[in-house]
Motif scaffolding. Structure first.
Motif, PDB file in Angstrom:
ATOM      1  N   ALA A 149      26.733  33.665 112.119  1.00  0.00           N
ATOM      2  CA  ALA A 149      27.844  34.341 111.442  1.00  0.00           C
ATOM      3  C   ALA A 149      27.656  34.324 109.942  1.00  0.00           C
ATOM      4  O   ALA A 149      28.259  35.127 109.229  1.00  0.00           O
ATOM      5  N   ASP A 150      26.854  33.355 109.457  1.00  0.00           N
ATOM      6  CA  ASP A 150      26.680  33.314 108.005  1.00  0.00           C
ATOM      7  C   ASP A 150      25.247  32.945 107.659  1.00  0.00           C
ATOM      8  O   ASP A 150      24.430  32.656 108.544  1.00  0.00           O
ATOM      9  N   LEU A 151      24.949  32.910 106.390  1.00  0.00           N
ATOM     10  CA  LEU A 151      23.581  32.678 105.928  1.00  0.00           C
ATOM     11  C   LEU A 151      23.107  31.280 106.274  1.00  0.00           C
ATOM     12  O   LEU A 151      21.934  31.079 106.583  1.00  0.00           O
ATOM     13  N   ASP A 152      24.013  30.305 106.238  1.00  0.00           N
ATOM     14  CA  ASP A 152      23.629  28.936 106.564  1.00  0.00           C
ATOM     15  C   ASP A 152      23.083  28.859 107.982  1.00  0.00           C
ATOM     16  O   ASP A 152      22.017  28.280 108.227  1.00  0.00           O
ATOM     17  N   ALA A 153      23.842  29.455 108.884  1.00  0.00           N
ATOM     18  CA  ALA A 153      23.414  29.442 110.291  1.00  0.00           C
ATOM     19  C   ALA A 153      22.077  30.172 110.437  1.00  0.00           C
ATOM     20  O   ALA A 153      21.187  29.730 111.178  1.00  0.00           O
TER      21      ALA A 153
END
Lengths: 356, 640
Positions: A24-28
């Motif tokens: 869902a986000d850049l970290d993931a």
């Protein structure tokens, strides 16, 4: 070709698209990227170790299989990263833009009192005719409040049932009208009347009468007095001035009507009606269907009032009027209860007085 | 006063053909507005408003006379056949000037009652008929002709009758059953036993007409207006008679009303006239008044023909002689209000109709005057305060002694400011301070759910002085409740004392204001207007140059004692700083926390420097060091 690779890698390859979609986000996404194509401990690193250890004749095919995997993963990761980055950018752009429909901070909102506003308006209306403002004390002498105004010594208004008196100073009272300002002003300017070329002024102020407090009575209320002294002043000048002023106040189509009446300090005396400003004289509750509303009392200054101040009534003449401010305010606003004007609820003051 | 239509039409037949609305309009145009019309007793009664100067209009005939004059229509004839006057049956002595004429008669009553139409006439006027012909006839006459009369039981009168001043302490039981102690200023009718009536006000119980009365002595006199007014007031006894005599009755009606009364009693109950006579004579009429043509023209605003004016005045009952420069006018006996020329001019205009007066703006004869500086000061203050979020209030000038005592200065005793006849204790003292009223108003607003209350009032506060209460024009402010918290940018906080201090400075107060705490989170401030600047004399002040070089701003964070005043610290620092470059020095934050050394607080002081050159870092450092030194000399320390 897949049979060249161990089962866990094949399984990882099968799960990749789903895992990528779940980011869902850049970290993931970075975590996923590390797990698949990172330098150490990733599926790609693991495959490179396999390649190194593979027998020479298998290296070529295995290498091709590994590359296919890696390339597939890297491309997909890159596309997904771009997507997520642009989504993030859009979000931070949104965060910097505040919704303009949110309630903004508002400057404090105060108000003038409606009675003061109305009195100020009257002063404004009369200023272009050269009227200024005269004021006097609320604690007055009997002489200024009654005697100087041709009010007979035994007039009922002088009774303690009608007028407030001071205990320690029996000659002092709370003025029952703004008319003592006439007396004070005339006495003051009498010696210079000729050099000034007469006088014309308004006297707005608070007055007191011994009335019990109820929806239509108050022991304190406001009046605006008007007075003009000059040469050859007659009823036509009173009518002309009031016609101008009441039209300035209520609109250019306003009609006025003078009716004979009696006040000790004027002769002739009259009551003045205006065509009802609320219904355009068509007839309503306020004008009781008559189309007219009584607005003030007026007349030509009684010669005794001029004489009392030392002004020769054979040379000078003038007119005077007095109007009740509350009465006019109640009429214009259709406020049902006079007490609201003295209760000073901020909601009432903002709605009725406001600020122009 | 109630006017019944049928009797009005009997006095002025022309009225019969007019509709009621038209009659009301005519009366209003004549100066007698009609407050209402009711249907009663099969007729209409008009509630007519009669001004205090028009005693002559307080009757059906009086109102009819006004309408007759306006309509130029004839009235019904008035005088009945005059009974022949003879020698007095009872000796009537007039001992006071206030009663110049007294017509009377003695009648033997027969049997018979008040006619029904008279009873319903009285009922229509809300006057209750007594069904005693002598009483009802007198009452009917009063309402029809406006002349009060009285009937005594002749057999209860002892000896001669006199009209005289009462002897102080004499008693009279009036018809309402109340015993009145008389003074030497009361005019009474008396027999040899004592007073039998308070002249022009009310008859006495002892000689009143009852069902058993056989013979009556009638009274139809003229009593001086002022004397009757004073007596009515003295005894709080306001009657139909005192209202009419008190506003001036018609002396010529004395005889006529007596004759009317005799005629009615003869017709209604077969009374037999024993004798009729009159003591005294009509008072000498006042000298005629001269209405100059120039005065009439000035008042009317146009040239009126003298002939028209004369005709109007004659229709009113005046005797008019036309002379070269005006009219010599003798007012009729019933018009006591026509005394000066202006009175006559008013009559001419009134009967012509005020709607015919021209409309002209008065010419300027001299330069207009400016508005006074104190008036402008109040105008500006109220607008500024309203823009600052304050609401202008208007409260009563009198308050309770308790509320006053809590706020007035100790050298301002309430005794000199107390009313002798207040509406009640809570409204008895002319306030020494505006704050009590504002406090009450603020609390009321908060109770009504206001989050924040900001009020001000401009008005006089009173100071006792030997010559009476002195008015000190004052401004009072109150502020309380919660500020902010109403939007996403402004945090909420309680109103603080410093908020009002800031307002006081904004209004131009140069000294430190004395802000008072008026209870939980509510603060008040009162200032004499003399302490605030007046509107400036100069339109624009003299130009003072300002620097266009960059500003240098430096902060100093200091630990200071909790007892340290900012004023003293800032003064010490200012001395150490160059006056021409220091633009501003202020405390921009106060931090109090248990992490600080005990008894200390942290102040963040901000200084702004600017000069007519670019300032160098080293020199500003030097100034800051000097300022810190000055602060340290007062026990402050640089906060690490």
């Amino acid at each position: 070709m897949d049979q060249l690779l161990p089962g866990d890698i094949v399984e990882a390859g099968r799960l990749f698209p789903e895992a990528l979609a779940a980011c869902a986000d850049l970290d993931a996404l970075l975590r996923l990227k590390g797990a698949y194509v990172g330098r150490e401990g990733s599926h790609a690193a693991h495959m490179m170790d396999l390649l190194k250890a593979a027998p020479k004749d298998q290296k070529r095919d295995l290498g091709a299989a590994i590359n296919a995997f890696k390339q597939q993963w890297e491309e997909a990761l890159k596309i997904r990263q771009a997507e997520l980055e642009s989504a993030k950018k859009a979000r931070s752009a949104q965060a910097a833009n505040w919704d303009p429909s949110l309630p903004p901070p508002r400057p404090a909102e105060g108000a003038l009192h409606p009675l003061n506003r109305l009195m100020d308006r009257l002063v404004e209306v009369f200023r272009p005719l050269g009227f200024h403002v005269e004021e006097g004390p609320e604690v007055e002498t009997e002489a200024h409040n009654f005697d100087g105004l041709n009010i007979p010594e035994d007039h009922p208004a002088k009774a303690s049932s009608d007028t407030f008196y001071l205990a320690a100073h029996p000659e002092l009272l709370l003025r029952t009208h703004t008319s003592p300002v006439q007396v004070r002003t005339l006495l003051r300017i009498a010696p210079e009347l000729a050099t000034r070329g007469g006088v014309r002024f308004l006297a707005p102020g608070r007055v007191y009468r011994k009335d019990e407090i109820d929806p239509t009575h108050s022991p304190m209320f406001h009046q605006v007095e008007g007075m003009l002294v000059g040469h050859g002043i007659g009823m036509q000048h009173l009518k002309g001035t009031l016609e101008y002023a009441l039209r300035a106040l209520f609109g250019p189509h306003t009609e006025i009507r003078l009716r004979p009446s009696y006040f000790p300090f004027v002769e002739p005396g009259c009551e003045v009606d205006v065509s009802c400003p609320l219904c355009d004289a068509k007839g309503c509750r306020v004008c009781k269907g008559s189309g007219w509303v009584e607005i003030l009392g007026a007349g030509l200054i009684h010669p005794n009032v001029l004489s009392y101040a030392g002004i020769d009534p054979n040379e000078w003449s003038g007119w005077a009027f007095g109007m009740g401010v509350e009465r006019m305010a109640m009429m214009l606003s259709q406020t049902p209860d006079l007490r609201l004007f003295f209760e000073n609820d901020q909601r009432f003051l903002r709605a009725m007085g406001g600020l122009d | 006063m109630w006017i019944e239509r049928k009797v009005l039409a009997q006095e002025l037949p022309a009225v019969a053909g007019l509709d009621t609305r038209h009659v009301c309009e005519l009366l209003a145009a004549l100066g007698f507005p009609v407050d209402g019309v009711v249907s009663r007793e099969g007729t209409e009664a008009l509630d007519v408003d009669i001004t205090a100067n028009r005693g002559d209009a307080m009757s059906h005939r009086g109102i009819a006379r006004e309408l007759a004059t306006k309509l130029a229509q004839p009235m019904a004839p008035l005088a009945p056949a005059e009974p022949v006057e003879g020698t007095p049956i009872v000796d009537v002595r007039l001992e006071v000037m206030a009663c110049p004429v007294y017509s009377t008669a003695v009648l033997e009553l027969g049997s018979g009652s008040t006619p029904l139409e008279v009873q319903s006439f009285l009922l229509a006027l809300e006057a209750s008929p007594k069904r005693l012909p002598a009483v009802d006839a007198s009452n009917e006459l009063l309402h029809r002709y406006g002349h009060p009369t009285h009937a005594f039981d002749a057999d209860r009168i002892e000896g001669a009758v006199s009209v005289r001043w009462a002897r102080a302490g004499e008693a009279l039981v009036t018809l309402d059953g109340i015993e009145r102690t008389l003074t030497s200023l009361d005019m009474v009718i008396a027999d040899e036993q004592g007073p039998i009536a308070l002249a022009g006000v009310m008859g006495g119980e002892r000689t009143k007409v009852t069902e058993g009365t056989r013979r009556v002595l009638l009274e139809s006199a003229y009593f001086d207006a002022k004397t009757v007014r004073a007596a009515a007031r003295r005894h709080s006894l306001h009657t139909d008679a005192s209202h009419r005599f008190g506003r001036g009755a018609d002396p010529a009606m004395a005889r006529i009303a007596r004759n009317q009364l005799v005629e009615r009693l003869t017709q209604w109950c077969g009374a037999r006239l024993v004798g009729a006579w009159t003591a005294g004579s009509l008072p000498v009429p006042a000298a005629p008044t001269f209405l100059k043509t120039t005065l009439l023209t000035r008042v009317a605003g146009e040239i009126l023909s003298l002939a028209e004016a004369a005709e109007i005045l004659e229709r009113l009952g005046c005797a008019v002689a036309m002379e070269a420069h005006g009219l010599r006018v003798q007012a009729p006996t019933w018009r006591h209000d026509l005394v000066i020329a202006e009175d006559l001019a008013e009559e001419v205009l009134r009967l012509r109709g005020y709607e015919r007066i021209p409309s002209v703006l008065p010419p300027m004869e001299g330069p207009p005057q400016t508005l006074s500086a104190t008036y402008l000061q109040r105008q500006k203050l109220s607008r500024r305060l309203a823009h600052l979020g304050f609401h202008q209030t208007v409260t009563y000038g009198f308050i309770s002694p308790e509320a006053d005592g809590a706020f007035s200065a100790p050298d301002n005793p309430p005794e000199g400011r107390t009313l002798s006849n207040p509406l009640g204790l809570e409204y008895s003292v002319m306030r020494g301070s505006l704050l009590p009223s504002l406090q009450t108003t603020a609390e009321q607003n908060l109770r009504q759910g206001a989050r924040e209350v900001r009020l001000f009032e401009l008005g006089p506060a009173y100071t006792s002085s030997p010559s009476g209460p002195r008015e000190v024009p004052s401004l009072a402010l109150v502020w309380g409740g919660t500020l902010g918290g109403q939007d996403y940018l402004t945090p909420a906080r309680a109103v603080r004392e410093a908020d009002l201090t800031g307002i006081a400075h904004d209004l131009g107060l140069t000294r430190a204001p004395e802000v008072r705490s008026l209870g939980e989170g509510l603060f008040g401030l009162e200032l004499p207007l003399a302490d605030l600047p007046l509107a400036g004399d100069r339109i624009i002040p003299t130009f003072r140059p300002f620097s266009r070089f960059p500003v240098v701003e430096r902060d100093l964070s200091l630990l200071v004692d909790l007892g340290q005043t900012y004023e003293a610290l800032a003064a010490a620092m200012r001395v150490a700083l160059p006056a021409d470059t220091l633009q501003d020095l202020r405390c921009v934050d106060v931090f109090r926390h248990r992490s600080l050394p005990e008894g200390r607080q942290a102040w963040l002081l901000r200084m702004r420097f600017q000069a007519d050159r670019t300032l160098v870092g080293d020199e500003v450092d030097g100034w800051i060091a000097a300022a810190l030194g000055a602060a340290e000399s007062l026990g402050a320390k640089l906060r690490a």
